[in-house]
Motif scaffolding. Structure first.
Motif, short mmCIF file in Angstrom:
data_model
loop_
_atom_site.label_atom_id
_atom_site.label_comp_id
_atom_site.label_asym_id
_atom_site.label_seq_id
_atom_site.Cartn_x
_atom_site.Cartn_y
_atom_site.Cartn_z
N SER A 51 0.83 -1.21 0.00
CA SER A 51 0.00 0.00 0.00
C SER A 51 0.86 1.26 0.00
N PHE A 52 2.00 1.22 0.69
CA PHE A 52 2.91 2.36 0.73
C PHE A 52 3.48 2.65 -0.65
N VAL A 53 3.93 1.59 -1.33
CA VAL A 53 4.49 1.75 -2.67
C VAL A 53 3.43 2.27 -3.64
N ALA A 54 2.20 1.75 -3.53
CA ALA A 54 1.12 2.22 -4.40
C ALA A 54 0.84 3.70 -4.19
N GLN A 55 0.93 4.14 -2.95
CA GLN A 55 0.71 5.55 -2.62
C GLN A 55 1.81 6.43 -3.22
N LEU A 56 3.06 5.99 -3.11
CA LEU A 56 4.17 6.75 -3.70
C LEU A 56 4.04 6.84 -5.21
N LEU A 57 3.62 5.75 -5.82
CA LEU A 57 3.44 5.72 -7.27
C LEU A 57 2.34 6.68 -7.70
N GLU A 58 1.26 6.72 -6.92
CA GLU A 58 0.14 7.61 -7.23
C GLU A 58 0.58 9.07 -7.16
N ILE A 59 1.38 9.41 -6.17
CA ILE A 59 1.87 10.79 -6.04
C ILE A 59 2.73 11.17 -7.25
N GLN A 60 3.62 10.26 -7.68
CA GLN A 60 4.52 10.57 -8.79
C GLN A 60 3.76 10.77 -10.10
N ARG A 61 2.65 10.07 -10.25
CA ARG A 61 1.89 10.18 -11.51
C ARG A 61 1.10 11.48 -11.61
N GLU A 62 1.14 12.30 -10.55
CA GLU A 62 0.49 13.60 -10.60
C GLU A 62 1.25 14.57 -11.50
N GLY A 63 2.50 14.22 -11.84
CA GLY A 63 3.31 15.08 -12.70
C GLY A 63 4.60 15.45 -12.03
N LYS A 64 5.54 15.86 -12.84
CA LYS A 64 6.86 16.20 -12.32
C LYS A 64 6.89 17.68 -11.96
N SER A 65 6.89 17.96 -10.66
CA SER A 65 6.90 19.34 -10.17
C SER A 65 7.52 19.38 -8.79
N ALA A 66 7.83 20.59 -8.33
CA ALA A 66 8.41 20.76 -7.01
C ALA A 66 7.41 20.32 -5.93
N TRP A 67 6.11 20.58 -6.18
CA TRP A 67 5.09 20.19 -5.21
C TRP A 67 4.99 18.67 -5.09
N THR A 68 5.05 17.98 -6.24
CA THR A 68 5.01 16.52 -6.22
C THR A 68 6.21 15.96 -5.47
N ARG A 69 7.38 16.53 -5.71
CA ARG A 69 8.58 16.06 -5.04
C ARG A 69 8.48 16.28 -3.53
N LEU A 70 7.92 17.42 -3.12
CA LEU A 70 7.77 17.71 -1.70
C LEU A 70 6.79 16.73 -1.06
N LYS A 71 5.67 16.44 -1.74
CA LYS A 71 4.70 15.48 -1.22
C LYS A 71 5.34 14.10 -1.07
N LEU A 72 6.16 13.73 -2.06
CA LEU A 72 6.84 12.43 -2.03
C LEU A 72 7.79 12.34 -0.84
N GLU A 73 8.58 13.40 -0.62
CA GLU A 73 9.52 13.41 0.49
C GLU A 73 8.79 13.37 1.83
N MET A 74 7.69 14.10 1.94
CA MET A 74 6.92 14.14 3.19
C MET A 74 6.32 12.77 3.49
N GLU A 75 5.81 12.11 2.46
CA GLU A 75 5.21 10.78 2.65
C GLU A 75 6.26 9.77 3.11
N GLN A 76 7.43 9.81 2.47
CA GLN A 76 8.49 8.89 2.85
C GLN A 76 9.01 9.18 4.27
N ALA A 77 9.11 10.45 4.61
CA ALA A 77 9.56 10.83 5.96
C ALA A 77 8.57 10.36 7.01
N GLU A 78 7.28 10.48 6.71
CA GLU A 78 6.25 10.04 7.66
C GLU A 78 6.33 8.54 7.91
N LYS A 79 6.49 7.76 6.84
CA LYS A 79 6.57 6.31 6.99
C LYS A 79 7.88 5.90 7.67
#
Length: 488
Positions: A51-79
């Motif tokens: 489920s964690f990997v699926a969530q990270l994949l979903e965030i990345q598919r939102e597009g390549k942007s600084a906001w997407t990267r920040l969301k990705l880092e925050m999600e990984q930091a939380e886990k």
């Protein structure tokens, strides 16, 4: 770790493995080791990871942007924070079990071998005062080299920045990313262990120093793959230690592979953690495969893509190393995990990279920088871009030639990586450590490590000398003026 444990067992060593009750890979019974099972959750179970990997994949598919990267880092930091909370609970369980601690002390172990991505093994080693050996690519706070070796950010790219060792001025500003990472570590990792270390190891114990005090770092890369950088005497490189010559394929797979004729076949695997993809993405990949004259073996656990062609075989599991070593292999479509990249390099198979999470993008960047593969961005991939990527690698011989050159370099060593790793593990056993290889820099405060105190001292001396000189010149000038005044 299993590869090393089996080899240690074959050499007559007795191995005890500490595991949690919910361990995904580590079985309680094995002919190669005795298990010590700790009550408690590690958090590393198949459902959570999927489920964690699926969530990270979903965030990345939102597009390549600084906001997407920040969301990705925050999600990984939380886990990551969740893992560290559970690690502290496991350590408390171990330390509070007097019977377990006593049995560990009485066993008189020669050393502790651990992966420092979670610091449980490190803290136990310091508590028991045992020599410490790392099987490492990552620590709990970043890529292993950054904890043990000098790492000038001007030419040592920070993992996650997707940079090579040839940086422009603006790319070298990744020092800002480094500062942000250090802040994240200070806020999201250190606090979990501070009280625990004070309670069980004493007030003088420093979290980072425990890592730096390890006797040996068995690093899972080599410089055929890694960009050149400073290293230390107690870092031993064993990249590709798990790689081996290909064995014959099972009869059904060999028959399928042979049916490819002169066109050969392609292998696709996104690793153990990524068993399925979103339906639209899986359909696009399957449709691109269907256009190819090659046969395809795809490790995939999701729903059968509606566009799947007759040339594509879906499997739950595959003998990846044996397929990559087959003479008819043409291409490896991979997510960029360290094991898969190193096996492809060992067998000289070019890679079409689909980096998804963690260090995969940086791993594949190193392959692409050497002209041995091409990477696609998961946020923009579709049937056409995926087909073009495959076609480019298959039609351009340089990709295969460059990967075969890397393979020759990787294999041309005086000792196989696994044998080298085992020699140094046994070296630490024989000598009860390897303190003569270990730098004492970790004992220095930051201002001494960077010679700030020395520079300030020299600056003070220079100021005193210049001030004294200026004062003497001023006095001489004053005397000369007075004499001149008297003569006048």
């Amino acid at each position: 770790m299993k590869v090393i444990i089996e080899e240690l067992h074959s050499r007559g060593h007795q191995v005890s493995v500490v595991r949690q009750t919910d361990s995904w890979y580590i079985k309680e019974t094995s002919p190669f080791y005795t298990s010590i099972t700790i009550e408690g959750e590690s958090g590393f179970d198949e459902d959570f990871i999927s489920s964690f990997v699926a969530q990270l994949l979903e965030i990345q598919r939102e597009g390549k942007s600084a906001w997407t990267r920040l969301k990705l880092e925050m999600e990984q930091a939380e886990k990551a924070s969740e893992f560290h909370i559970k690690s502290c609970k496991i350590l408390e369980t171990i330390f509070e079990s007097k019977e377990l601690i006593q049995s560990m002390q009485e066993a008189k172990y020669d050393l502790i071998l651990t992966d420092p991505v979670i610091p449980v093994g490190i803290i136990i080693a310091h508590y028991l005062k045992l020599p410490l050996v790392f099987n490492v690519r990552w620590t709990s706070h970043g890529e292993g080299h950054f904890s043990i070796a000098p790492s000038p950010l001007s030419y040592v790219p920070l993992t996650g920045t997707e940079l090579s060792d040839k940086m422009t001025f603006f790319e070298s500003l990744n020092v800002i990313v480094f500062a942000f990472n250090e802040y994240q570590i200070t806020v999201n990792i250190y606090p979990y262990y501070r009280d625990l270390l004070k309670k069980y190891l004493g007030t003088e114990t420093d979290y980072i120093s425990m890592f730096q005090a390890a006797d040996l770092w068995l690093m899972r890369v080599d410089f055929v793959f890694e960009f050149p950088r400073p290293t230390m005497p107690n870092v031993v490189y064993m990249g590709g230690f798990q790689c081996k010559l290909a064995k014959p394929l099972p009869e059904d797979l060999e028959e399928f592979v042979q049916s490819s004729g002169d066109n050969g076949f392609i292998v696709m695997s996104l690793g153990t953690l990524i068993g399925e993809l979103p339906c639209d993405l899986a359909d696009g990949i399957a449709a691109a495969f269907a256009k190819l004259p090659q046969k395809v073996i795809w490790r995939y656990k999701g729903s059968r893509p509606t566009t799947l062609g007759n040339n594509t075989l879906l499997v739950d599991w595959m003998p990846q190393n044996d397929l990559l070593g087959h003479p008819k292999i043409k291409l490896f479509v991979a997510h960029g995990g360290t094991n898969g990249v190193q096996e492809a390099m060992y067998h000289g198979v070019p890679i079409l990279g689909l980096p998804l999470i963690f260090d995969q993008r940086d791993n594949l960047l190193r392959i692409e920088a050497r002209g041995a593969g091409k990477n696609l961005d998961i946020s923009s991939i579709n049937e056409e871009t995926f087909f073009q990527g495959i076609h480019e690698i298959l039609s351009e011989p340089s990709y295969r030639l460059n990967m075969q050159r890397l393979s020759r370099l990787h294999r041309d060593q005086p000792m196989k990586p696994l044998e080298n790793a085992l020699f140094w593990i046994e070296f630490v056993m024989r000598h009860r450590g390897a303190a003569h290889l270990r730098t004492e820099s970790y004992r220095l405060p930051w201002y001494s490590y960077h010679s700030v105190d020395v520079m300030l001292f020299l600056a003070v001396i220079m100021i005193v000398i210049l001030g004294t000189s200026a004062f003497m010149i001023k006095c001489l000038c004053s005397v000369c003026l007075r004499k001149k005044t008297k003569r006048d």
